[in-house]
Design a protein around this motif. Structure first.
Motif, PDB file in Angstrom:
ATOM      1  N   THR A 135       0.836  -1.198   0.000  1.00  0.00           N
ATOM      2  CA  THR A 135       0.000   0.000   0.000  1.00  0.00           C
ATOM      3  C   THR A 135       0.872   1.249   0.000  1.00  0.00           C
ATOM      4  O   THR A 135       1.808   1.351   0.809  1.00  0.00           O
ATOM      5  N   GLY A 136       0.585   2.174  -0.895  1.00  0.00           N
ATOM      6  CA  GLY A 136       1.281   3.458  -0.900  1.00  0.00           C
ATOM      7  C   GLY A 136       2.754   3.361  -1.196  1.00  0.00           C
ATOM      8  O   GLY A 136       3.549   4.133  -0.663  1.00  0.00           O
ATOM      9  N   CYS A 137       3.129   2.437  -2.062  1.00  0.00           N
ATOM     10  CA  CYS A 137       4.542   2.252  -2.414  1.00  0.00           C
ATOM     11  C   CYS A 137       4.796   2.723  -3.844  1.00  0.00           C
ATOM     12  O   CYS A 137       3.981   2.500  -4.735  1.00  0.00           O
ATOM     13  N   ASN A 138       5.939   3.353  -4.046  1.00  0.00           N
ATOM     14  CA  ASN A 138       6.300   3.873  -5.358  1.00  0.00           C
ATOM     15  C   ASN A 138       7.714   3.463  -5.712  1.00  0.00           C
ATOM     16  O   ASN A 138       8.595   3.429  -4.845  1.00  0.00           O
ATOM     17  N   VAL A 139       7.916   3.169  -6.979  1.00  0.00           N
ATOM     18  CA  VAL A 139       9.236   2.850  -7.504  1.00  0.00           C
ATOM     19  C   VAL A 139       9.522   3.817  -8.639  1.00  0.00           C
ATOM     20  O   VAL A 139       8.680   4.013  -9.523  1.00  0.00           O
ATOM     21  N   VAL A 140      10.710   4.410  -8.610  1.00  0.00           N
ATOM     22  CA  VAL A 140      11.139   5.345  -9.645  1.00  0.00           C
ATOM     23  C   VAL A 140      12.500   4.891 -10.154  1.00  0.00           C
ATOM     24  O   VAL A 140      13.413   4.639  -9.364  1.00  0.00           O
ATOM     25  N   VAL A 141      12.628   4.771 -11.478  1.00  0.00           N
ATOM     26  CA  VAL A 141      13.904   4.434 -12.101  1.00  0.00           C
ATOM     27  C   VAL A 141      14.331   5.635 -12.937  1.00  0.00           C
ATOM     28  O   VAL A 141      13.518   6.184 -13.700  1.00  0.00           O
ATOM     29  N   THR A 142      15.577   6.048 -12.807  1.00  0.00           N
ATOM     30  CA  THR A 142      16.046   7.243 -13.516  1.00  0.00           C
ATOM     31  C   THR A 142      15.817   7.111 -15.015  1.00  0.00           C
ATOM     32  O   THR A 142      15.780   6.015 -15.570  1.00  0.00           O
ATOM     33  N   ALA A 143      15.698   8.246 -15.676  1.00  0.00           N
ATOM     34  CA  ALA A 143      15.240   8.336 -17.065  1.00  0.00           C
ATOM     35  C   ALA A 143      16.006   7.473 -18.059  1.00  0.00           C
ATOM     36  O   ALA A 143      15.415   6.908 -18.965  1.00  0.00           O
ATOM     37  N   ASN A 144      17.299   7.357 -17.936  1.00  0.00           N
ATOM     38  CA  ASN A 144      18.084   6.638 -18.939  1.00  0.00           C
ATOM     39  C   ASN A 144      18.322   5.172 -18.614  1.00  0.00           C
ATOM     40  O   ASN A 144      18.998   4.481 -19.353  1.00  0.00           O
ATOM     41  N   ASP A 145      17.790   4.693 -17.506  1.00  0.00           N
ATOM     42  CA  ASP A 145      18.006   3.311 -17.103  1.00  0.00           C
ATOM     43  C   ASP A 145      16.691   2.561 -17.031  1.00  0.00           C
ATOM     44  O   ASP A 145      15.634   3.109 -17.346  1.00  0.00           O
ATOM     45  N   ALA A 146      16.733   1.291 -16.608  1.00  0.00           N
ATOM     46  CA  ALA A 146      15.526   0.471 -16.629  1.00  0.00           C
ATOM     47  C   ALA A 146      15.605  -0.659 -15.622  1.00  0.00           C
ATOM     48  O   ALA A 146      16.669  -0.974 -15.091  1.00  0.00           O
ATOM     49  N   SER A 180      -0.307   2.614  -5.225  1.00  0.00           N
ATOM     50  CA  SER A 180       1.107   2.464  -5.549  1.00  0.00           C
ATOM     51  C   SER A 180       1.358   2.805  -7.011  1.00  0.00           C
ATOM     52  O   SER A 180       0.440   2.743  -7.830  1.00  0.00           O
ATOM     53  N   ALA A 181       2.598   3.157  -7.348  1.00  0.00           N
ATOM     54  CA  ALA A 181       2.901   3.574  -8.720  1.00  0.00           C
ATOM     55  C   ALA A 181       4.326   3.211  -9.112  1.00  0.00           C
ATOM     56  O   ALA A 181       5.183   2.988  -8.256  1.00  0.00           O
ATOM     57  N   PHE A 182       4.541   3.190 -10.434  1.00  0.00           N
ATOM     58  CA  PHE A 182       5.870   2.967 -11.002  1.00  0.00           C
ATOM     59  C   PHE A 182       6.116   4.025 -12.061  1.00  0.00           C
ATOM     60  O   PHE A 182       5.244   4.303 -12.888  1.00  0.00           O
ATOM     61  N   VAL A 183       7.323   4.590 -12.059  1.00  0.00           N
ATOM     62  CA  VAL A 183       7.742   5.533 -13.088  1.00  0.00           C
ATOM     63  C   VAL A 183       9.102   5.071 -13.589  1.00  0.00           C
ATOM     64  O   VAL A 183      10.053   4.949 -12.803  1.00  0.00           O
ATOM     65  N   GLY A 184       9.201   4.777 -14.885  1.00  0.00           N
ATOM     66  CA  GLY A 184      10.472   4.355 -15.448  1.00  0.00           C
ATOM     67  C   GLY A 184      10.279   3.438 -16.636  1.00  0.00           C
ATOM     68  O   GLY A 184       9.168   3.282 -17.141  1.00  0.00           O
ATOM     69  N   ASN A 185      11.372   2.829 -17.043  1.00  0.00           N
ATOM     70  CA  ASN A 185      11.376   1.912 -18.181  1.00  0.00           C
ATOM     71  C   ASN A 185      11.561   0.487 -17.690  1.00  0.00           C
ATOM     72  O   ASN A 185      12.260   0.240 -16.708  1.00  0.00           O
ATOM     73  N   ILE A 186      10.955  -0.447 -18.444  1.00  0.00           N
ATOM     74  CA  ILE A 186      11.089  -1.869 -18.148  1.00  0.00           C
ATOM     75  C   ILE A 186      11.499  -2.584 -19.419  1.00  0.00           C
ATOM     76  O   ILE A 186      10.940  -2.331 -20.484  1.00  0.00           O
TER      77      ILE A 186
END
Length: 172
Positions: free
Chosen positions: A124-135, A157-163
């Motif tokens: 609950t209420g967890c976020n993951v962020v990966v820097t713009a040029n990585d994944a 919860s949310a994710f921002v980045g590339n996979i």
């Protein structure tokens, strides 16, 4: 650590001690401040980065309250390892109010920013962020938040980045 008297985490060494409480139900932890793991990782494991907390034979089963704090400066470079994430394998765990920021994650199967595998847990209420040029990179079962998820409730919860993955890839 109990519900009313949890283990309080103030520094990087205390955070790394989560691995000493695997396969133990009902142990409570609370992050007390934002942590930048850059220097700690450079000193302790500069090649592979953060050691995911929990494996299939000894999962993390505790209650981790991020207390609306952020853990940053993490990378994981374990491309031949399964169950890769901040938590490698959680089962019957509760993870709340935590943000994890990465430069990159590399694993084999069951790779996720928060957990490689989550079973019978609550996030609950967890976020993951990966820097713009990585994944976040894995071969299969790769997710921004969780790589493989069974009977787990995820909310707010949310994710921002590339996979990047070959099969079974998703944002959450």
């Amino acid at each position: 650590g109990t519900e009313y008297d949890p283990y309080l985490i103030y520094n990087e060494n205390q955070l790394a001690q989560l691995g000493n409480f695997l396969n133990q139900e009902g142990v409570y932890f609370r992050l007390q401040k934002d942590l930048d793991m850059t220097d700690w990782i450079a000193e302790n494991n500069p090649g592979q980065g953060w050691m995911p907390v929990g494996v299939s034979s000894s999962p993390f089963k505790g209650i981790f309250d991020g207390n609306n704090h952020k853990i940053s400066g993490i990378f994981i470079n374990r491309s031949s390892t399964d169950y890769v994430g901040f938590f490698g394998y959680i089962n019957s765990a509760t993870i709340t109010n935590l943000t994890v920021e990465y430069s990159s994650i590399k694993g084999d199967e069951k790779v996720g920013g928060l957990a490689g595998y989550a079973g019978s847990s609550t996030i609950t209420g967890c976020n993951v962020v990966v820097t713009a040029n990585d994944a976040i990179t894995g071969n299969s079962h790769t997710g921004g938040l969780v790589g493989t998820c069974y009977s787990t409730n995820i909310s707010g919860s949310a994710f921002v980045g590339n996979i990047v993955g070959a099969a079974n890839v998703g944002g959450i």
